[in-house]
Design a protein around this motif. Structure first.
Motif, PDB file in Angstrom:
ATOM      1  N   MET A 207       0.814  -1.239   0.014  1.00  0.00           N
ATOM      2  CA  MET A 207      -0.016  -0.007  -0.020  1.00  0.00           C
ATOM      3  C   MET A 207       0.727   1.200   0.126  1.00  0.00           C
ATOM      4  O   MET A 207       2.054   1.075   0.496  1.00  0.00           O
ATOM      5  N   THR A 208       0.298   2.031  -0.355  1.00  0.00           N
ATOM      6  CA  THR A 208       1.339   3.353  -0.201  1.00  0.00           C
ATOM      7  C   THR A 208       1.288   3.112   1.196  1.00  0.00           C
ATOM      8  O   THR A 208       0.484   2.959   1.830  1.00  0.00           O
ATOM      9  N   HIS A 209       1.229   2.947   1.637  1.00  0.00           N
ATOM     10  CA  HIS A 209       1.746   3.446   2.705  1.00  0.00           C
ATOM     11  C   HIS A 209       1.271   3.405   3.962  1.00  0.00           C
ATOM     12  O   HIS A 209       1.869   3.971   4.759  1.00  0.00           O
ATOM     13  N   HIS A 210       0.341   3.246   4.441  1.00  0.00           N
ATOM     14  CA  HIS A 210       0.087   3.896   5.713  1.00  0.00           C
ATOM     15  C   HIS A 210      -0.208   2.700   6.746  1.00  0.00           C
ATOM     16  O   HIS A 210      -0.764   1.910   6.601  1.00  0.00           O
ATOM     17  N   VAL A 211       0.699   2.818   7.916  1.00  0.00           N
ATOM     18  CA  VAL A 211       0.526   1.960   8.868  1.00  0.00           C
ATOM     19  C   VAL A 211      -0.474   2.789   9.876  1.00  0.00           C
ATOM     20  O   VAL A 211      -0.350   3.853  10.049  1.00  0.00           O
ATOM     21  N   SER A 212      -1.278   1.924  10.584  1.00  0.00           N
ATOM     22  CA  SER A 212      -2.268   2.487  11.701  1.00  0.00           C
ATOM     23  C   SER A 212      -1.464   3.152  12.653  1.00  0.00           C
ATOM     24  O   SER A 212      -1.902   4.239  13.224  1.00  0.00           O
ATOM     25  N   ALA A 213      -0.114   2.985  13.166  1.00  0.00           N
ATOM     26  CA  ALA A 213       0.752   3.761  13.975  1.00  0.00           C
ATOM     27  C   ALA A 213       0.980   5.163  13.466  1.00  0.00           C
ATOM     28  O   ALA A 213       1.017   6.019  14.426  1.00  0.00           O
ATOM     29  N   GLY A 214       0.647   5.433  12.287  1.00  0.00           N
ATOM     30  CA  GLY A 214       0.663   6.501  11.716  1.00  0.00           C
ATOM     31  C   GLY A 214      -0.411   7.702  12.134  1.00  0.00           C
ATOM     32  O   GLY A 214      -0.207   8.842  12.092  1.00  0.00           O
ATOM     33  N   HIS A 215      -1.458   7.087  12.705  1.00  0.00           N
ATOM     34  CA  HIS A 215      -2.626   7.872  13.012  1.00  0.00           C
ATOM     35  C   HIS A 215      -2.257   8.421  14.522  1.00  0.00           C
ATOM     36  O   HIS A 215      -3.169   8.187  15.487  1.00  0.00           O
ATOM     37  N   ASP A 216      -1.051   8.825  14.821  1.00  0.00           N
ATOM     38  CA  ASP A 216      -0.978   9.438  16.241  1.00  0.00           C
ATOM     39  C   ASP A 216      -1.661  10.815  16.359  1.00  0.00           C
ATOM     40  O   ASP A 216      -2.466  11.199  15.378  1.00  0.00           O
ATOM     41  N   ARG A 217      -1.217  11.551  17.425  1.00  0.00           N
ATOM     42  CA  ARG A 217      -2.130  12.482  17.447  1.00  0.00           C
ATOM     43  C   ARG A 217      -1.884  13.675  16.646  1.00  0.00           C
ATOM     44  O   ARG A 217      -2.535  14.952  16.583  1.00  0.00           O
ATOM     45  N   ASP A 218      -0.645  13.636  15.773  1.00  0.00           N
ATOM     46  CA  ASP A 218      -0.511  14.579  14.744  1.00  0.00           C
ATOM     47  C   ASP A 218      -1.096  13.982  13.444  1.00  0.00           C
ATOM     48  O   ASP A 218      -1.023  14.697  12.334  1.00  0.00           O
ATOM     49  N   SER A 219      -1.337  12.633  13.393  1.00  0.00           N
ATOM     50  CA  SER A 219      -1.973  12.153  12.347  1.00  0.00           C
ATOM     51  C   SER A 219      -1.006  12.113  11.061  1.00  0.00           C
ATOM     52  O   SER A 219       0.126  12.219  11.321  1.00  0.00           O
ATOM     53  N   HIS A 220      -1.429  11.362   9.958  1.00  0.00           N
ATOM     54  CA  HIS A 220      -0.679  11.297   8.796  1.00  0.00           C
ATOM     55  C   HIS A 220      -0.362  12.609   8.410  1.00  0.00           C
ATOM     56  O   HIS A 220      -1.154  13.262   7.834  1.00  0.00           O
ATOM     57  N   ALA A 221       1.230  12.905   8.070  1.00  0.00           N
ATOM     58  CA  ALA A 221       1.264  14.165   7.315  1.00  0.00           C
ATOM     59  C   ALA A 221       0.872  14.307   6.095  1.00  0.00           C
ATOM     60  O   ALA A 221       0.206  15.406   5.655  1.00  0.00           O
ATOM     61  N   HIS A 222       0.816  13.431   5.038  1.00  0.00           N
ATOM     62  CA  HIS A 222       0.513  13.550   3.966  1.00  0.00           C
ATOM     63  C   HIS A 222      -0.899  13.807   3.635  1.00  0.00           C
ATOM     64  O   HIS A 222      -1.459  13.771   2.626  1.00  0.00           O
ATOM     65  N   ALA A 223      -1.761  12.981   4.780  1.00  0.00           N
ATOM     66  CA  ALA A 223      -3.232  12.912   4.766  1.00  0.00           C
ATOM     67  C   ALA A 223      -3.745  14.499   5.088  1.00  0.00           C
ATOM     68  O   ALA A 223      -4.953  14.919   4.836  1.00  0.00           O
ATOM     69  N   HIS A 224      -3.070  15.214   5.974  1.00  0.00           N
ATOM     70  CA  HIS A 224      -3.416  16.361   6.702  1.00  0.00           C
ATOM     71  C   HIS A 224      -2.747  17.644   6.130  1.00  0.00           C
ATOM     72  O   HIS A 224      -3.023  18.651   6.977  1.00  0.00           O
TER      73      HIS A 224
ATOM     74  N   ASP B 178       1.784  -6.917  -4.734  1.00  0.00           N
ATOM     75  CA  ASP B 178       1.736  -7.351  -6.018  1.00  0.00           C
ATOM     76  C   ASP B 178       0.487  -8.187  -6.471  1.00  0.00           C
ATOM     77  O   ASP B 178       0.210  -8.316  -7.637  1.00  0.00           O
ATOM     78  N   SER B 179       0.115  -9.207  -5.629  1.00  0.00           N
ATOM     79  CA  SER B 179      -1.025  -9.802  -5.984  1.00  0.00           C
ATOM     80  C   SER B 179      -2.198  -9.022  -6.179  1.00  0.00           C
ATOM     81  O   SER B 179      -3.164  -9.172  -6.949  1.00  0.00           O
ATOM     82  N   VAL B 180      -2.438  -7.828  -5.303  1.00  0.00           N
ATOM     83  CA  VAL B 180      -3.716  -6.911  -5.708  1.00  0.00           C
ATOM     84  C   VAL B 180      -3.503  -6.314  -7.125  1.00  0.00           C
ATOM     85  O   VAL B 180      -4.355  -6.167  -7.713  1.00  0.00           O
ATOM     86  N   HIS B 181      -2.300  -5.967  -7.390  1.00  0.00           N
ATOM     87  CA  HIS B 181      -1.988  -5.030  -8.543  1.00  0.00           C
ATOM     88  C   HIS B 181      -2.284  -6.259  -9.707  1.00  0.00           C
ATOM     89  O   HIS B 181      -2.759  -5.699 -10.841  1.00  0.00           O
ATOM     90  N   ARG B 182      -1.863  -7.457  -9.477  1.00  0.00           N
ATOM     91  CA  ARG B 182      -2.338  -8.677 -10.725  1.00  0.00           C
ATOM     92  C   ARG B 182      -3.813  -8.689 -10.692  1.00  0.00           C
ATOM     93  O   ARG B 182      -4.399  -8.753 -11.842  1.00  0.00           O
TER      94      ARG B 182
END
Length: 299
Positions: free
Chosen positions: A1-18, A43-47
């Motif tokens: 995935m791009t990217h996003h691990v749930s731990a990134g949702h800390d009190r500053d949240s994801h930088a690229h989302a906000h 890779d399996s998702v993209h296939r």
């Protein structure tokens, strides 16, 4: 995935989302490690997307592109495609652009700074919109669905990849005097997410259908990409360390002091540190919806 691990949702949240002007120092590394841990799944998702595509995939929109892990995986899967990488964070797009240049892919990547929940300026007739752990950040998912619908060509695909919360790394008794530590942290984060990212855990299939999409594929599964004896062991340890460090900051004040102390023992470089534990195993539940804009649908 791009990217996003749930731990990134800390009190500053994801930088690229906000739209923060400077993402946390460890965020890009966490996103890249997450993509590395789950590369076979990605890779399996993209296939699967390639199997479902009608008329080929030449123009891809990566929503919430972050550091570009999804962008570059999509370019590998679809060698004739170009990607419009959309993010609200200028530093993230700058990082992505530098990486694209280093991979000699700059000609195939077009960065766009935008809030995908409101508009996708200049984007139309896309064959695929890839939204990996990004839609739940948007203030109005229904409005975002309308924006995405309009950006797709008739017959084009929207792939929504989500996760159900923080990954797990250790057995329940990893800290003997605090069994169930990760589960309690997950519960605390769920409470925090309910306030900050209320659309996390949404039934995206229902939302997609309400927006006029036809659901082509759904999948939910628990992934276990890195066991103790895996070649990825060292990288998995680093991923666990960075993720749990962000979780520790996020749950401070939401869990008992004894749980915070137990988390510290997993991060302090000592014998219990996750970076060199023999019982480390990454586990995460991932959800996928692939939907199609009907061929006869108007804009």
């Amino acid at each position: 995935m791009t990217h996003h691990v749930s731990a990134g949702h800390d009190r500053d949240s994801h930088a690229h989302a906000h739209g923060m002007e400077q993402p946390p120092d460890d965020l890009v590394e966490i996103l890249d490690l997450d993509a590395e841990m789950f590369a076979p799944y990605l890779d399996s998702v993209h296939r699967k997307i390639a199997d479902l595509s009608e008329g080929g995939v030449r123009h891809i929109v990566d929503l919430g592109a972050g550091s570009g892990t999804g962008t570059f995986a999509l370019l590998r899967q679809f060698p004739d495609a170009r990607v419009t990488a959309v993010d609200s964070s200028a530093p993230m797009l700058e990082q992505l652009t530098r990486t694209a240049a280093g991979k000699n892919l700059a000609a195939r990547v077009h960065p766009v700074r935008a809030d995908a929940g409101k508009s996708l300026p200049g984007v139309s007739d896309a064959d695929l919109v890839w939204a990996s752990a990004s839609l739940h950040h948007l203030d109005d998912p229904a409005a975002a669905m309308d924006v995405i619908f309009a950006a797709l060509r008739p017959g084009g695909l929207l792939a929504v990849a989500e996760l159900d919360g923080m990954p797990y790394f250790l057995p329940d008794d990893a800290v003997p005097d605090r069994p169930g530590l990760e589960a309690r942290c997950r519960t605390a984060l769920t409470s925090l997410h309910a306030e900050q990212v209320p659309h996390l855990g949404s039934d995206w299939g229902t939302r997609l259908a309400a927006a006029g999409f036809d659901i082509a594929y759904e999948q939910t599964g628990q992934l276990r990409p890195a066991a103790a004896d895996s070649p990825l062991r060292e990288r998995a340890g680093r991923y666990a360390y960075l993720t749990l460090r962000r979780i520790r900051d996020a749950v401070d004040g939401l869990v008992e002091a004894a749980d915070l102390k137990a988390l510290d023992t997993l991060l302090d470089g000592g014998a219990q540190d996750v970076r060199h534990r023999a019982d480390l195993e990454v586990r995460s539940t991932r959800q996928l919806w692939i939907a199609r804009r009907p061929a006869g649908a108007g804009s």
